[in-house]
Design a protein around this motif. Sequence first.
Motif, PDB file in Angstrom:
ATOM      1  N   HIS A   1      27.857 -67.792 -34.170  1.00 50.08           N
ATOM      2  CA  HIS A   1      28.831 -67.547 -35.632  1.00 50.08           C
ATOM      3  C   HIS A   1      28.381 -66.793 -36.520  1.00 50.08           C
ATOM      4  O   HIS A   1      27.198 -66.445 -36.572  1.00 50.08           O
ATOM      5  CB  HIS A   1      28.407 -69.170 -35.965  1.00 50.08           C
ATOM      6  CG  HIS A   1      29.127 -70.322 -35.066  1.00 50.08           C
ATOM      7  ND1 HIS A   1      30.255 -70.477 -34.255  1.00 50.08           N
ATOM      8  CD2 HIS A   1      28.124 -71.150 -34.364  1.00 50.08           C
ATOM      9  CE1 HIS A   1      30.245 -71.407 -33.622  1.00 50.08           C
ATOM     10  NE2 HIS A   1      29.055 -72.040 -33.485  1.00 50.08           N
TER      11      HIS A   1
ATOM     12  N   ALA B   1      35.578 -79.619 -37.572  1.00 48.31           N
ATOM     13  CA  ALA B   1      36.847 -79.666 -37.088  1.00 48.31           C
ATOM     14  C   ALA B   1      37.120 -78.693 -35.590  1.00 48.31           C
ATOM     15  O   ALA B   1      37.382 -79.024 -34.468  1.00 48.31           O
ATOM     16  CB  ALA B   1      37.960 -79.616 -37.828  1.00 48.31           C
ATOM     17  N   VAL B   2      36.531 -77.646 -35.942  1.00 51.09           N
ATOM     18  CA  VAL B   2      36.470 -76.594 -34.802  1.00 51.09           C
ATOM     19  C   VAL B   2      35.676 -77.071 -33.693  1.00 51.09           C
ATOM     20  O   VAL B   2      36.173 -77.006 -32.343  1.00 51.09           O
ATOM     21  CB  VAL B   2      35.954 -75.160 -35.395  1.00 51.09           C
ATOM     22  CG1 VAL B   2      35.779 -74.148 -34.032  1.00 51.09           C
ATOM     23  CG2 VAL B   2      37.025 -74.655 -36.099  1.00 51.09           C
ATOM     24  N   PHE B   3      34.502 -77.601 -33.867  1.00 48.92           N
ATOM     25  CA  PHE B   3      33.413 -78.095 -32.796  1.00 48.92           C
ATOM     26  C   PHE B   3      34.211 -79.305 -32.092  1.00 48.92           C
ATOM     27  O   PHE B   3      34.249 -79.578 -31.001  1.00 48.92           O
ATOM     28  CB  PHE B   3      32.136 -78.400 -33.487  1.00 48.92           C
ATOM     29  CG  PHE B   3      31.315 -77.141 -33.785  1.00 48.92           C
ATOM     30  CD1 PHE B   3      31.244 -76.096 -32.806  1.00 48.92           C
ATOM     31  CD2 PHE B   3      30.677 -77.058 -34.848  1.00 48.92           C
ATOM     32  CE1 PHE B   3      30.702 -74.757 -33.345  1.00 48.92           C
ATOM     33  CE2 PHE B   3      29.776 -76.021 -35.317  1.00 48.92           C
ATOM     34  CZ  PHE B   3      29.832 -74.871 -34.405  1.00 48.92           C
TER      35      PHE B   3
ATOM     36  N   ALA C   1      35.797 -77.796 -41.991  1.00 45.92           N
ATOM     37  CA  ALA C   1      36.606 -77.117 -41.241  1.00 45.92           C
ATOM     38  C   ALA C   1      35.914 -76.643 -39.669  1.00 45.92           C
ATOM     39  O   ALA C   1      36.307 -76.592 -38.498  1.00 45.92           O
ATOM     40  CB  ALA C   1      37.253 -75.635 -41.543  1.00 45.92           C
ATOM     41  N   GLU C   2      34.572 -76.299 -39.981  1.00 51.12           N
ATOM     42  CA  GLU C   2      33.646 -75.875 -39.087  1.00 51.12           C
ATOM     43  C   GLU C   2      33.378 -77.268 -37.983  1.00 51.12           C
ATOM     44  O   GLU C   2      33.700 -76.825 -36.730  1.00 51.12           O
ATOM     45  CB  GLU C   2      32.427 -75.394 -39.584  1.00 51.12           C
ATOM     46  CG  GLU C   2      31.183 -74.953 -38.350  1.00 51.12           C
ATOM     47  CD  GLU C   2      30.071 -74.158 -39.225  1.00 51.12           C
ATOM     48  OE1 GLU C   2      29.068 -75.118 -38.888  1.00 51.12           O
ATOM     49  OE2 GLU C   2      29.876 -73.241 -39.764  1.00 51.12           O
TER      50      GLU C   2
ATOM     51  N   GLY D   1      37.376 -79.779 -31.934  1.00 45.85           N
ATOM     52  CA  GLY D   1      38.724 -79.390 -31.097  1.00 45.85           C
ATOM     53  C   GLY D   1      37.941 -78.889 -29.826  1.00 45.85           C
ATOM     54  O   GLY D   1      38.556 -79.184 -28.471  1.00 45.85           O
ATOM     55  N   ALA D   2      36.886 -78.339 -29.771  1.00 41.48           N
ATOM     56  CA  ALA D   2      36.342 -77.893 -28.601  1.00 41.48           C
ATOM     57  C   ALA D   2      35.855 -78.763 -27.481  1.00 41.48           C
ATOM     58  O   ALA D   2      35.864 -78.894 -26.505  1.00 41.48           O
ATOM     59  CB  ALA D   2      35.047 -76.854 -28.793  1.00 41.48           C
TER      60      ALA D   2
ATOM     61  N   ASP E   1      31.700 -74.149 -23.542  1.00 47.74           N
ATOM     62  CA  ASP E   1      32.481 -72.691 -23.219  1.00 47.74           C
ATOM     63  C   ASP E   1      31.567 -71.701 -22.072  1.00 47.74           C
ATOM     64  O   ASP E   1      32.253 -70.912 -21.647  1.00 47.74           O
ATOM     65  CB  ASP E   1      31.973 -72.080 -24.750  1.00 47.74           C
ATOM     66  CG  ASP E   1      33.230 -72.540 -25.817  1.00 47.74           C
ATOM     67  OD1 ASP E   1      33.961 -73.363 -25.337  1.00 47.74           O
ATOM     68  OD2 ASP E   1      32.759 -72.161 -26.836  1.00 47.74           O
TER      69      ASP E   1
ATOM     70  N   ALA F   1      29.372 -77.602 -27.798  1.00 50.43           N
ATOM     71  CA  ALA F   1      30.539 -76.454 -27.456  1.00 50.43           C
ATOM     72  C   ALA F   1      30.031 -75.528 -26.879  1.00 50.43           C
ATOM     73  O   ALA F   1      30.830 -74.642 -26.035  1.00 50.43           O
ATOM     74  CB  ALA F   1      31.191 -76.307 -29.075  1.00 50.43           C
TER      75      ALA F   1
END
Length: 484
Positions: free
Chosen positions: A74, A231-233, A228-229, A235-236, A196, A192
Amino acid sequence: MEPAVVGAGPGPGEARDVDLAVVGAGPAGLAAAVTAARLGLTVALLDAGERPGGQYYRHPAPALGAARPEALHHRWRAFVRRDAELRTATRAGRAVHLAAHHVWAVVRDPAAGWRLHAVAGTGAEERPAAVTARAVLLATGAYERQLPFPGWTLPGVVGAGGAQAMLKSGLVLPGRRVVVAGSGPLLLAVAASLADAGARVPAVVEAASYRGYAECPGALLRNPGKLAEGAVFGGALLRSATRLLTGHAVTEAHGEDGRVAAVTVARLAGDWRPVPGSGRRIPCDAVAVGHGLVPQLELATGLGCATRTAPDGSPALVLGPGQETSVPGVWAAGETGGIGGAELALAEGELAASAVARALTGRTLPPRRTAALGRRRDRLRAFAAAMGAAHRPGPGWTGWLRDGTEVCRCEEVPAGAVREAVTELGARDARTVKLLTRAGMGWCQGRMCGPAVAALTGEDPEPARRPLSCPVPLAHLAALPRTE
């Protein structure tokens, strides 16, 4: 991208003279070094690693030929920019990056201010090295906090940060079906990354409840980027069909053919005590487990720097507005002041370098920049405090330890021996337990077992106080001048 130029390092008895010595080349140390060089100081950046970046910006081994190392990180651009600045400062003679330098002591030098002793190189090429500096900036980072459980010594059980390090530096997975467990935001990032990279992550097992963040709404509102960070994780994890179990813990790992084959996950009460009858079994071939990070303070406490207990229960340095410690001439940045992440470390590194430059030469960053960095530091520190409090281990976690469970892996000391030292032999602190059981006397010097031994003793972990912060060959000590 070319690596930063690496200094050859002094030979036996030789010392480099600089204005500022920075220990640790992670985000905080790297930011501090390039900022100090920009402000006109001569800088030595000493680090145990071969390349700058620390644990956060860990690089794949060059022999692997990774085409896109940024895919594993990141905020990679923040590293690239500062790495380029370091190379520029090195070519201009304002900085030297001393790679593979394990600093084991910092002592006062009557003529120069400070002398830093290091073991340089590895294996047969190890040699003593020394740097003298007018000021010292400690950016020594942190290590993982491990809370043991039955079966945690099985092959396939690794640290959460260790799993991420395997992926970043070796481009390998700890297993194909990996349960990620423990507590803290690192778990989401690790899960995550593993997903990935192709691993199946059936569950992220978080011991704490995210409801704890609601007790600090101001810190959350001031840091929307952190939300937000997350939320990204999140979502993953949804895309990879990973289940998030909050208020749960891995309380046992089960082996088959000499390797972990499954874990038992139990629901926890508010104090982290396992709820009887709530256990469930999850098949896996690897477990990545960690309960946050602990600041690495051996050099700082060896100098007498004052410490405090951070909101997550770990010891951290007491720091002033300019990142100064309680010892004049010594500054610190990053995880040494409490666990807060790379973004905070970058801001603190710049602030510390500016404060050092002001003290040595009167030069400093522009007032607007300094004010903006101070606001960012304070905002991120507030979020770090909320995060630490939300994920602080509850005292009931020791309820999942059987008497036969090893607590100190180096010396093979079981939980029952520690409990006996407290209940039968009169031990009232971790130091006495260490003398009675040898817990903490092994190779890691209590870094792994320290929090667990302290919890079984009924106290918060104390900062390590050692004259040597890492192993040193006796020949290096024998070669020191008599005055040292």
